[in-house]
Enzyme design. Structure first.
Site, mmCIF file in Angstrom:
data_model
loop_
_atom_site.group_PDB
_atom_site.id
_atom_site.type_symbol
_atom_site.label_atom_id
_atom_site.label_comp_id
_atom_site.label_asym_id
_atom_site.label_seq_id
_atom_site.Cartn_x
_atom_site.Cartn_y
_atom_site.Cartn_z
ATOM 1 N N LEU A 9 0.831 -1.210 0.000
ATOM 2 C CA LEU A 9 0.000 0.000 0.000
ATOM 3 C C LEU A 9 0.866 1.262 0.000
ATOM 4 O O LEU A 9 2.044 1.218 0.340
ATOM 5 C CB LEU A 9 -0.923 -0.010 1.226
ATOM 6 C CG LEU A 9 -1.790 -1.253 1.436
ATOM 7 C CD1 LEU A 9 -2.779 -1.010 2.579
ATOM 8 C CD2 LEU A 9 -2.523 -1.654 0.179
ATOM 9 N N LYS A 53 15.225 0.308 4.555
ATOM 10 C CA LYS A 53 14.602 0.837 3.331
ATOM 11 C C LYS A 53 14.743 2.361 3.234
ATOM 12 O O LYS A 53 15.073 2.897 2.172
ATOM 13 C CB LYS A 53 13.128 0.416 3.300
ATOM 14 C CG LYS A 53 12.294 1.064 2.231
ATOM 15 C CD LYS A 53 12.691 0.616 0.844
ATOM 16 C CE LYS A 53 11.934 1.386 -0.220
ATOM 17 N NZ LYS A 53 12.460 1.159 -1.550
HETATM 18 P P1 NAD Z 1 0.686 2.700 -6.238
HETATM 19 O O1 NAD Z 1 0.041 3.964 -5.791
HETATM 20 O O2 NAD Z 1 0.953 2.469 -7.692
HETATM 21 O O3 NAD Z 1 -0.182 1.433 -5.721
HETATM 22 C C1 NAD Z 1 -0.768 1.354 -4.452
HETATM 23 C C2 NAD Z 1 -2.100 0.614 -4.624
HETATM 24 O O4 NAD Z 1 -2.664 0.371 -3.336
HETATM 25 C C3 NAD Z 1 -3.138 1.411 -5.421
HETATM 26 O O5 NAD Z 1 -3.548 0.644 -6.550
HETATM 27 C C4 NAD Z 1 -4.275 1.639 -4.431
HETATM 28 O O6 NAD Z 1 -5.548 1.629 -5.039
HETATM 29 C C5 NAD Z 1 -4.076 0.431 -3.492
HETATM 30 N N1 NAD Z 1 -4.734 0.543 -2.198
HETATM 31 C C6 NAD Z 1 -4.896 1.643 -1.414
HETATM 32 N N2 NAD Z 1 -5.563 1.294 -0.293
HETATM 33 C C7 NAD Z 1 -5.824 -0.033 -0.355
HETATM 34 C C8 NAD Z 1 -6.465 -0.966 0.521
HETATM 35 N N3 NAD Z 1 -6.974 -0.592 1.706
HETATM 36 N N4 NAD Z 1 -6.531 -2.263 0.129
HETATM 37 C C9 NAD Z 1 -6.006 -2.665 -1.053
HETATM 38 N N5 NAD Z 1 -5.384 -1.830 -1.910
HETATM 39 C C10 NAD Z 1 -5.285 -0.523 -1.564
HETATM 40 O O7 NAD Z 1 2.038 2.589 -5.400
HETATM 41 P P2 NAD Z 1 3.334 1.687 -5.734
HETATM 42 O O8 NAD Z 1 4.258 2.461 -6.581
HETATM 43 O O9 NAD Z 1 2.877 0.323 -6.141
HETATM 44 O O10 NAD Z 1 3.975 1.627 -4.260
HETATM 45 C C11 NAD Z 1 3.439 0.797 -3.240
HETATM 46 C C12 NAD Z 1 4.392 0.803 -2.059
HETATM 47 O O11 NAD Z 1 5.678 0.325 -2.497
HETATM 48 C C13 NAD Z 1 4.643 2.202 -1.469
HETATM 49 O O12 NAD Z 1 4.710 2.098 -0.069
HETATM 50 C C14 NAD Z 1 5.967 2.618 -2.079
HETATM 51 O O13 NAD Z 1 6.661 3.553 -1.269
HETATM 52 C C15 NAD Z 1 6.685 1.277 -2.186
HETATM 53 N N6 NAD Z 1 7.713 1.173 -3.248
HETATM 54 C C16 NAD Z 1 7.467 1.598 -4.518
HETATM 55 C C17 NAD Z 1 8.464 1.449 -5.481
HETATM 56 C C18 NAD Z 1 8.235 1.902 -6.929
HETATM 57 O O14 NAD Z 1 9.216 1.911 -7.704
HETATM 58 N N7 NAD Z 1 7.011 2.253 -7.325
HETATM 59 C C19 NAD Z 1 9.682 0.871 -5.171
HETATM 60 C C20 NAD Z 1 9.889 0.414 -3.874
HETATM 61 C C21 NAD Z 1 8.897 0.568 -2.910
#
Ligand code: NAD
Length: 299
Positions: free
Chosen positions: A65, A171
């Site tokens: 999330l 992280k």
């Molecule tokens: P994103 O915004 O693309 O995806 C997050 C998803 O979570 C969304 O689709 C949203 O609808 C969903 N969501 C929100 N509340 C929810 C709930 N209660 N139940 C189920 N789903 C729910 O974000 P992302 O880029 O996939 O990042 C996710 C996590 O990973 C973050 O914490 C981010 O910091 C971390 N992260 C991201 C990357 C990257 O390159 N994008 C790399 C490492 C870590």
């Protein structure tokens, strides 16, 4: 077939869930965003109508999330998921959140006799798709070992950083450094371009020299230098500026708590704040910080 519940199917969670399917797990998936659910179904996940429905019969719950408030809302409280889980279900939260929030969720799980770990990831969307993420785990060794079969389906490196919350500390240290070398890389590339160099040639030179680093080599911020990175698709997809700002905020909070000196991290946060001050930049990939240094056309 062993069943896994996957909650949060965004830029990272979507491809991670798809790799669990490829590894032979039955993946019951939930995300409130319709487009994410449709993509997950195409990738072989079973769509669930709620998080509570997704966890029915699952041996593990994996969440991915955007932030700690959402993670706490999902798991904690009278209507939280922890109340609905059987005690033999393993909870693996892969979101990047404050170490304190992770400890709170893990302690609440432990009170109910449920094993839980924090397991944030590094590698970005390309590694999520390729199944080569690095997982930084915090929690008891037996819980981390129990998580390995699931994590190995999505990643290439699984580190046990220490007790609950330690994965999150690792992280944010990593992401603070990532922000710093991304900004430095963008600044150096722009200096070269402003002085007549081809950014591709300059990247080749610095890659083979002492300026080499991950942002330059794997995630080049200058458009057209590398294929398949956000810079070459108008900075769409990837890791949003808003999420990098969240991580830099977590790093600064952690530094304040330990009285650590992080001057470059503070400057990086300031520069991302400046860049993200324009609302439309918040959703762009964090390598779009390159635009802060680029001169307007014709200048
Ligand atoms: P994103 O915004 O693309 O995806 C997050 C998803 O979570 C969304 O689709 C949203 O609808 C969903 N969501 C929100 N509340 C929810 C709930 N209660 N139940 C189920 N789903 C729910 O974000 P992302 O880029 O996939 O990042 C996710 C996590 O990973 C973050 O914490 C981010 O910091 C971390 N992260 C991201 C990357 C990257 O390159 N994008 C790399 C490492 C870590």
């Amino acid at each position: 077939m062993e069943k896994v519940a996957f909650l949060g199917l965004g830029n990272m969670g979507g491809p991670m869930a798809a790799n669990l399917v490829k590894a032979g797990f039955a993946v019951s998936a939930f995300d409130p965003a319709q487009a994410a659910m449709e993509q997950a179904a195409q990738n072989g996940c079973e769509p669930a109508e709620s998080a509570a429905q997704a966890v029915q019969g699952a041996s593990a719950v994996i969440s991915m999330l955007p932030n700690g408030a959402l993670v706490k809302e999902l798991y904690l409280g009278a209507r939280g998921l922890l109340q609905a889980l059987e005690t033999d279900v393993l909870v693996i939260d892969c979101s990047t959140i404050a170490a304190g929030d992770a400890r709170q969720v893990i302690a609440a799980a432990s009170e109910r006799g449920i094993r839980a770990i924090d397991a944030p990831v590094s590698g970005g969307t390309a590694a999520a798709a390729a199944g080569t993420l690095s997982f930084m785990c915090g929690g008891d060794a037996d819980a981390v070992d129990a998580a390995r079969p699931f994590l190995e389906a999505m990643g290439a490196n699984i580190f046990h950083a220490g007790p609950a919350g330690a994965g999150q500390v690792a992280k944010i240290c990593n992401n603070m450094l990532l922000a710093i070398h991304m900004i430095g890389t963008a600044e150096a590339l722009q200096l070269g371009v402003d002085n007549g160099l081809d950014p591709k040639v300059l990247s080749d030179i610095m890659r083979a020299s002492s300026g080499g680093n991950w942002s330059l080599e794997k995630y080049n911020p200058y458009p057209g230098v590398m294929d398949s990175v956000p810079a070459s698709r108008d900075y769409t997809g990837g890791f949003a500026v808003a999420l990098m700002l969240k991580d830099l905020g977590l790093a600064m909070d952690t530094a304040a708590g330990s009285a650590s000196s992080t001057p470059l991290g503070a400057l990086a946060k300031n520069l991302y704040q400046l860049h993200g001050g324009d609302e439309k930049n918040q959703r762009l990939d964090f390598s779009s910080i390159q635009n802060l240094f680029r001169r307007p056309a014709g200048d």
